[in-house]
Design a protein around this motif. Structure first.
Motif, PDB file in Angstrom:
ATOM      1  N   HIS A 112     -21.421 -66.258 -55.698  1.00 13.32           N
ATOM      2  CA  HIS A 112     -20.251 -65.853 -56.487  1.00 13.32           C
ATOM      3  C   HIS A 112     -20.124 -66.771 -57.698  1.00 13.32           C
ATOM      4  O   HIS A 112     -19.904 -66.309 -58.823  1.00 13.32           O
ATOM      5  CB  HIS A 112     -19.002 -65.905 -55.620  1.00 13.32           C
ATOM      6  N   HIS A 126     -20.013 -72.451 -55.283  1.00 10.17           N
ATOM      7  CA  HIS A 126     -18.990 -71.948 -54.362  1.00 10.17           C
ATOM      8  C   HIS A 126     -19.177 -72.607 -52.998  1.00 10.17           C
ATOM      9  O   HIS A 126     -20.289 -72.825 -52.537  1.00 10.17           O
ATOM     10  CB  HIS A 126     -19.110 -70.427 -54.244  1.00 10.17           C
ATOM     11  N   ASP A 179     -14.505 -66.536 -51.978  1.00 13.30           N
ATOM     12  CA  ASP A 179     -14.944 -65.239 -52.489  1.00 13.30           C
ATOM     13  C   ASP A 179     -16.351 -64.868 -52.032  1.00 13.30           C
ATOM     14  O   ASP A 179     -17.029 -64.066 -52.680  1.00 13.30           O
ATOM     15  CB  ASP A 179     -14.863 -65.217 -54.016  1.00 13.30           C
ATOM     16  N   TYR A 227     -20.184 -57.190 -55.755  1.00 14.07           N
ATOM     17  CA  TYR A 227     -18.959 -57.411 -56.517  1.00 14.07           C
ATOM     18  C   TYR A 227     -19.344 -57.719 -57.954  1.00 14.07           C
ATOM     19  O   TYR A 227     -20.231 -58.555 -58.207  1.00 14.07           O
ATOM     20  CB  TYR A 227     -18.170 -58.566 -55.893  1.00 14.07           C
ATOM     21  N   ASP A 250     -19.638 -61.456 -59.236  1.00 11.27           N
ATOM     22  CA  ASP A 250     -20.565 -62.438 -58.674  1.00 11.27           C
ATOM     23  C   ASP A 250     -21.552 -62.841 -59.763  1.00 11.27           C
ATOM     24  O   ASP A 250     -22.198 -61.984 -60.377  1.00 11.27           O
ATOM     25  CB  ASP A 250     -21.331 -61.851 -57.492  1.00 11.27           C
ATOM     26  N   ALA A 256     -25.459 -63.948 -53.822  1.00  9.49           N
ATOM     27  CA  ALA A 256     -24.176 -63.693 -53.170  1.00  9.49           C
ATOM     28  C   ALA A 256     -24.349 -62.822 -51.931  1.00  9.49           C
ATOM     29  O   ALA A 256     -23.727 -63.080 -50.886  1.00  9.49           O
ATOM     30  CB  ALA A 256     -23.213 -63.033 -54.151  1.00  9.49           C
ATOM     31  N   ARG A 314     -23.554 -64.017 -48.142  1.00 16.98           N
ATOM     32  CA  ARG A 314     -22.610 -63.248 -47.323  1.00 16.98           C
ATOM     33  C   ARG A 314     -23.241 -62.848 -45.991  1.00 16.98           C
ATOM     34  O   ARG A 314     -22.619 -62.981 -44.929  1.00 16.98           O
ATOM     35  CB  ARG A 314     -22.144 -62.020 -48.108  1.00 16.98           C
TER      36      ARG A 314
END
Length: 234
Positions: A162, A166, A179, A194, A197, A203, A207
């Motif tokens: 992101h 992060h 996020d 997203y 990102d 990202a 995740r």
């Protein structure tokens, strides 16, 4: 602790099948949450500081003023009581409340950031987050590299994608995701992307790894933007 903003969900989230999106609203009620942690020993820990006051870097798009200080007061916590502020990242909706009227809002707290995040903002050229958040926090920033303990029972872990630096916060079986996970549809299909990102491929990988780990532990996530603060994963 937080506010909310409504927007069309497919403006910023893309990918996935119709089955992934089944039952999801076309409108995204985007919440802005911070978390107060009270370790068994030591001073309180605050995770993220929200959208801040009128005129904050988030005020160009978010529903300022944020209610963080009022909610802390309702919990019996003064800004001076906070011993550690963990900023998951330096986007304006997570970091703007760290500074009020040009001075640190939590003057006795060390503000934990990943080195990669600080380097990213400092090398991005003049920008509101650098000028109006990071620079006023000079002398209060505690830079870490990767995973680190920040308070008794509280750890941060690097979770890039992101933004470059992060980080998430781990408290036993609970992970505060910042996020890494933005919308419930990403629990159904973590590959849904997203728009904001900075590195979408990283990202998605972050995740997937985070959700696999938390599910493997039978744990729970606390999110910044979901309708509900906490979600159990199984």
């Amino acid at each position: 602790m937080g506010e909310s903003l409504r927007r069309p969900v497919r403006e910023t989230l893309s990918g996935g099948s119709p089955e992934d999106w089944a039952g999801m609203s076309d409108e995204w009620v985007l919440h802005f949450r911070c978390y107060l942690l009270r370790p068994r020993t030591g001073r309180p820990v605050l995770v993220d500081t929200g959208i801040g006051a009128p005129g904050s870097p988030a005020s160009t798009w978010a529903p300022v003023p944020g209610g963080l200080l009022g909610e802390l007061a309702a919990a019996g916590v003064a800004p001076e009581d906070i011993g550690t502020v963990v900023l998951t990242h330096l986007h304006s909706d997570h970091a703007s409340g760290a500074v009020t009227d040009g001075v640190p809002a939590f003057p006795n707290a060390r503000h934990v950031l990943q080195r990669a995040e600080v380097d990213w903002i400092e090398n991005a050229g003049p920008n509101p987050v650098l000028d109006r958040i990071l620079r006023p926090l000079t002398g209060l920033v505690d830079v870490v590299d990767g995973d680190a303990a920040v308070a008794p029972g509280v750890r941060v872990a690097l979770a890039p994608g992101h933004t470059p630096g992060h980080q998430v916060v781990e408290i036993g079986p609970l992970t505060l995701t910042g996020d890494v996970v933005l919308h419930p549809v990403q629990l159904v299909n973590p590959a849904i992307r997203y728009a904001h990102d900075l590195d979408p491929e990283v990202a998605v990988a972050t995740r997937l790894a985070l959700l696999d780990r938390v599910r493997g532990q039978g744990g729970m996530i606390g999110t910044a933007h979901f309708p509900d603060s906490f979600t159990e994963l199984s």
